[in-house]
Design a protein around this motif. Structure first.
Motif, PDB file in Angstrom:
ATOM      1  N   LYS A  57      11.554  -0.439  -6.158  1.00  0.00           N
ATOM      2  CA  LYS A  57      12.415  -0.670  -5.290  1.00  0.00           C
ATOM      3  C   LYS A  57      12.698  -1.488  -3.925  1.00  0.00           C
ATOM      4  N   SER A  58      11.263  -1.400  -3.177  1.00  0.00           N
ATOM      5  CA  SER A  58      10.540  -2.428  -2.255  1.00  0.00           C
ATOM      6  C   SER A  58       9.566  -2.383  -1.458  1.00  0.00           C
ATOM      7  N   LEU A  59       9.054  -3.521  -1.120  1.00  0.00           N
ATOM      8  CA  LEU A  59       7.442  -3.543  -0.765  1.00  0.00           C
ATOM      9  C   LEU A  59       6.872  -2.537   0.030  1.00  0.00           C
ATOM     10  N   LYS A  60       7.683  -1.243   0.871  1.00  0.00           N
ATOM     11  CA  LYS A  60       7.380  -0.718   1.397  1.00  0.00           C
ATOM     12  C   LYS A  60       7.002   1.027  -0.007  1.00  0.00           C
ATOM     13  N   GLU A  61       7.624   0.798  -0.536  1.00  0.00           N
ATOM     14  CA  GLU A  61       7.884   2.207  -1.812  1.00  0.00           C
ATOM     15  C   GLU A  61       6.610   1.327  -2.962  1.00  0.00           C
ATOM     16  N   SER A  62       6.873   0.192  -3.127  1.00  0.00           N
ATOM     17  CA  SER A  62       5.652   0.272  -3.890  1.00  0.00           C
ATOM     18  C   SER A  62       4.395   0.421  -2.763  1.00  0.00           C
ATOM     19  N   THR A 121       1.915  -3.250   7.410  1.00  0.00           N
ATOM     20  CA  THR A 121       1.646  -2.164   6.256  1.00  0.00           C
ATOM     21  C   THR A 121       2.371  -1.205   7.585  1.00  0.00           C
ATOM     22  N   GLY A 122       3.408   0.202   6.538  1.00  0.00           N
ATOM     23  CA  GLY A 122       3.851   1.405   7.194  1.00  0.00           C
ATOM     24  C   GLY A 122       3.380   2.287   7.682  1.00  0.00           C
ATOM     25  N   PRO A 123       3.790   3.007   8.698  1.00  0.00           N
ATOM     26  CA  PRO A 123       2.522   4.216   9.451  1.00  0.00           C
ATOM     27  C   PRO A 123       1.877   5.725   7.882  1.00  0.00           C
ATOM     28  N   VAL A 124       2.561   5.773   6.728  1.00  0.00           N
ATOM     29  CA  VAL A 124       2.488   6.030   5.581  1.00  0.00           C
ATOM     30  C   VAL A 124       1.597   5.749   4.735  1.00  0.00           C
ATOM     31  N   PHE A 125       1.599   4.629   4.746  1.00  0.00           N
ATOM     32  CA  PHE A 125       0.535   3.583   3.956  1.00  0.00           C
ATOM     33  C   PHE A 125      -0.913   3.494   5.031  1.00  0.00           C
ATOM     34  N   ASN A 126      -0.515   3.057   5.670  1.00  0.00           N
ATOM     35  CA  ASN A 126      -2.002   3.603   6.983  1.00  0.00           C
ATOM     36  C   ASN A 126      -2.826   4.727   7.171  1.00  0.00           C
ATOM     37  N   ILE A 127      -1.476   6.069   7.456  1.00  0.00           N
ATOM     38  CA  ILE A 127      -2.283   7.473   7.445  1.00  0.00           C
ATOM     39  C   ILE A 127      -3.222   7.768   5.740  1.00  0.00           C
ATOM     40  N   SER A 128      -2.458   7.092   4.529  1.00  0.00           N
ATOM     41  CA  SER A 128      -3.205   7.521   3.507  1.00  0.00           C
ATOM     42  C   SER A 128      -4.154   6.713   3.212  1.00  0.00           C
ATOM     43  N   ALA A 129      -4.368   5.793   3.818  1.00  0.00           N
ATOM     44  CA  ALA A 129      -5.315   4.727   4.063  1.00  0.00           C
ATOM     45  C   ALA A 129      -7.363   4.880   4.159  1.00  0.00           C
ATOM     46  N   VAL A 130      -6.428   5.926   5.592  1.00  0.00           N
ATOM     47  CA  VAL A 130      -7.129   6.295   6.350  1.00  0.00           C
ATOM     48  C   VAL A 130      -7.998   7.184   5.498  1.00  0.00           C
ATOM     49  N   ALA A 131      -6.987   8.017   5.646  1.00  0.00           N
ATOM     50  CA  ALA A 131      -7.644  10.080   4.647  1.00  0.00           C
ATOM     51  C   ALA A 131      -7.975   9.556   3.675  1.00  0.00           C
ATOM     52  N   GLY A 180       3.624   4.009  -3.549  1.00  0.00           N
ATOM     53  CA  GLY A 180       3.427   4.317  -4.951  1.00  0.00           C
ATOM     54  C   GLY A 180       1.736   4.402  -4.788  1.00  0.00           C
ATOM     55  N   ILE A 181       0.647   3.011  -4.221  1.00  0.00           N
ATOM     56  CA  ILE A 181       0.037   2.465  -4.849  1.00  0.00           C
ATOM     57  C   ILE A 181      -1.199   3.927  -4.057  1.00  0.00           C
ATOM     58  N   ALA A 182      -0.811   4.001  -3.130  1.00  0.00           N
ATOM     59  CA  ALA A 182      -1.458   5.410  -2.040  1.00  0.00           C
ATOM     60  C   ALA A 182      -1.308   6.425  -2.988  1.00  0.00           C
ATOM     61  N   PHE A 183      -0.649   6.765  -3.097  1.00  0.00           N
ATOM     62  CA  PHE A 183      -0.273   7.913  -3.981  1.00  0.00           C
ATOM     63  C   PHE A 183      -1.186   7.770  -5.462  1.00  0.00           C
ATOM     64  N   ALA A 184      -1.358   6.408  -6.106  1.00  0.00           N
ATOM     65  CA  ALA A 184      -2.027   6.577  -6.844  1.00  0.00           C
ATOM     66  C   ALA A 184      -3.443   6.908  -6.760  1.00  0.00           C
ATOM     67  N   ALA A 185      -3.710   6.569  -5.011  1.00  0.00           N
ATOM     68  CA  ALA A 185      -5.127   6.015  -4.699  1.00  0.00           C
ATOM     69  C   ALA A 185      -5.415   7.857  -4.938  1.00  0.00           C
ATOM     70  N   PHE A 186      -4.734   8.210  -3.745  1.00  0.00           N
ATOM     71  CA  PHE A 186      -5.124   9.890  -3.896  1.00  0.00           C
ATOM     72  C   PHE A 186      -5.116  10.384  -5.285  1.00  0.00           C
ATOM     73  N   LEU A 213      12.215   1.739  -9.398  1.00  0.00           N
ATOM     74  CA  LEU A 213      11.357   2.947  -9.381  1.00  0.00           C
ATOM     75  C   LEU A 213      10.758   3.438  -7.958  1.00  0.00           C
ATOM     76  N   PRO A 214      10.279   4.315  -7.935  1.00  0.00           N
ATOM     77  CA  PRO A 214      10.431   5.320  -6.376  1.00  0.00           C
ATOM     78  C   PRO A 214       9.228   5.508  -6.130  1.00  0.00           C
ATOM     79  N   TRP A 215       8.436   5.575  -5.327  1.00  0.00           N
ATOM     80  CA  TRP A 215       7.207   5.032  -5.111  1.00  0.00           C
ATOM     81  C   TRP A 215       6.488   6.118  -6.070  1.00  0.00           C
ATOM     82  N   TRP A 216       6.479   7.680  -6.250  1.00  0.00           N
ATOM     83  CA  TRP A 216       6.078   8.555  -7.283  1.00  0.00           C
ATOM     84  C   TRP A 216       6.341   8.313  -8.737  1.00  0.00           C
TER      85      TRP A 216
END
Length: 565
Positions: A284-289, A542-552, A292-298, A46-49
């Protein structure tokens, strides 16, 4: 407004689309055999989205669409804390829980219990979760969804309830039974888009009815003006009295909501709930997961607009000339045979009375999407736990891949049959969302304590965890039953304290943690347990995409609470 021909066409088209996607995803090439990983974890593809969409689709069911709208009617925006604080909870789960679960290659949450504690404790919790999913979650979603359909399509007299229960269960089984998690997750992408669009349409059209001039923003401004107390996120004692005369503070006790027991409910639900966490394990991977979690949070940030605001609108539309909602001002459909107010009728009433032909079919499809996607997720996770944690280790240790898939499918069918038989018994529950939270809250604090200590305290032992989870039940019952049970009015009443259930959950969890610490200390004399997790530096990076999403997300949450405090 009746249900027109075009509405039936739209609704049938929705059903055909979902079924087609589910069956297409479920197909296997000639000569191929579906493995347990394919069936229960979608082949870890499964992809993040898809993960983010599936998380929300699994979460938003009749419990939210109907139950939370009912709580919006009775209490107001304060109930949105469950949604907005869930966004923050998802970030915590993504950063601190998922790395452990995914790196251990788990199929089920009970598997973590076995690896960290023991097989005995895993089995106890596996049996508990199977019972909870079938007798509480599946039955409540089926019953709520069926009563909503009865109100919207029928006359609201209950004549369509049993037919709706059967229809919803068969629809969920039609693709989830054969296709497993892949069919559930990929159809969820369509379902979540539909439920968000349909939910927003319902909110828009309902707000358009609030003032004679019409308009979305005029309507929003009007309901904020006439019932400002319904937009208070931090409820004071006595500030909001529900239509049935209950103090809303007992359900949402002020500041204790965001710094207390709500964390117990949310961490348990989003971090250790199989039918929620299972799609993250299929990434597919931890980063993808984590993405996906950050997308769900939004997505969680906008859910109150769909499931809470309609309840407030229904409240305003049922106010009398004096600005109060009474039995005389309420639409008769809100009053049950016992003379009490059925808060959970808010969303069905809005759909029946204010959504025009054509769009009513879309909104009904959105409601069905919310119900069916949750049903499919619950039965899939029930079958995963039974197959991987009960059948394989105890009944058939040498089970082949095809045998496990077959047992998984049989379990889906059995779980749905039981739920269909039990669901009609769930009548007159009042605010069903609050009801489910309160009774799940008897067991969730102890289980959360066991997991938190297992993850983050190496000294926690198996015996301590067993003592903790077993003693958590009488502790929870002490808080829940004592003050209003057999001791009420007697000399024994002084031995009990009366607390809102969210605070009961917090104290139960903290006391359970204390028990686990004491027993572990006595048993191991302060030494680390041999199964304790060794978390190396950088384990939770965690990666930059997750970190930026978390701050937002945290900035948006801060703004929301500042505005509606």
């Amino acid at each position: 407004m009746g249900f027109a021909y075009i509405d039936y066409v739209i609704f049938v088209a929705y059903g055909a689309l979902i079924l087609s996607i589910g069956l297409w995803v479920s197909r296997t090439k000639k000569g191929e055999t579906k493995t347990a990983e394919d069936y229960f974890l979608a082949g870890k593809s499964l992809p993040w989205w898809a993960i983010g969409a599936s998380l929300i689709a699994a979460n938003i069911s009749a419990e939210q669409f109907i139950g939370m709208s009912g709580s919006g009617f009775a209490i107001g925006l304060a109930i949105a804390s469950y949604e907005w604080m869930a966004a923050l909870t998802l970030l915590i789960v993504g950063k601190y829980f998922l790395p452990v679960f995914i790196k251990k290659g788990l199929y089920t949450i009970p598997e973590f219990v076995e690896q960290r504690y023991s097989t005995n404790l895993k089995t106890i919790l596996a049996v508990f979760w199977i019972g909870l999913y079938i007798f509480v979650n599946l039955t409540s979603v089926l019953y709520l969804g069926a009563t909503a359909l009865d109100t919207i399509i029928g006359t609201g007299d209950g004549s369509l309830v049993m037919y709706s229960i059967l229809g919803l269960s068969l629809f969920a089984a039609s693709y989830s039974l054969w296709g497993g998690l892949a069919a559930v997750a990929w159809t969820d992408v369509v379902q979540v888009a539909l439920l968000i669009i349909g939910g927003l349409v319902m909110t828009y059209l309902a707000l358009d009815q609030v003032t004679p001039e019409g308009g979305f923003f005029r309507g929003l401004a009007y309901i904020y003006e006439v019932v400002p107390e319904k937009f208070s996120m931090i409820v004071s004692k006595g500030e909001i009295i529900t239509p049935n005369g209950r103090d809303a503070w007992l359900d949402l006790p002020g500041l204790a909501v965001i710094i207390g027991g709500l964390w117990v409910a949310n961490l348990y639900y989003w971090g250790f709930n199989q039918y929620i966490i299972q799609r993250t394990l299929a990434a597919k991977s931890l980063k993808e997961s984590q993405r996906g979690i950050a997308f769900a949070a939004f997505l969680k940030l906008i859910i109150p607009l769909i499931v809470v605001i309609p309840g407030i609108i229904a409240y305003v539309l049922n106010m009398g000339p004096d600005g109060a909602v009474t039995a005389a001002s309420l639409d008769p459909s809100f009053i049950n045979s016992e003379g009490t107010v059925v808060n959970d009728n808010a969303a069905p009433w809005l759909i029946s009375n204010f959504i025009p032909a054509g769009l009513k079919g879309l909104v009904l499809a959105a409601l069905a999407a919310a119900i069916v996607s949750s049903l499919a997720s619950m039965v899939n996770s029930t079958s995963t736990i039974f197959t991987m944690d009960i059948y394989k280790p105890y009944i058939n240790p040498g089970a082949s891949q095809s045998a496990m898939v077959r047992v998984g499918r049989i379990t889906v069918a059995v779980a749905l049959v039981i739920a269909v038989l039990v669901a009609p018994q769930l009548a007159n529950l009042g605010q069903v969302f609050q009801y489910i939270q309160e009774y799940t809250g008897i067991v969730s604090p102890g289980i959360l304590a066991v997991f938190l200590m297992g993850l983050f305290w190496r000294k926690a032992t198996n015996n301590a965890a067993i003592w903790g989870v077993l003693l958590s039940i009488p502790i929870a019952m002490y808080f829940k039953v004592g003050p209003k049970g057999w001791a009420e009015g007697s000399a024994m009443e002084v031995l009990f304290i009366s607390l809102p259930f969210l605070q009961q959950m917090l104290y139960t969890c903290l006391l359970t943690i204390g028990i686990i610490m004491i027993v572990s200390q006595i048993e191991n004399k302060g030494a680390a347990d041999e199964k304790g997790l060794k978390l190396a530096p950088g384990y939770f990076a965690t990666g930059p995409v997750f970190n930026i999403s978390a701050v937002a997300i945290m900035i948006i949450l801060t703004a929301l609470y500042a505005i509606f405090w």
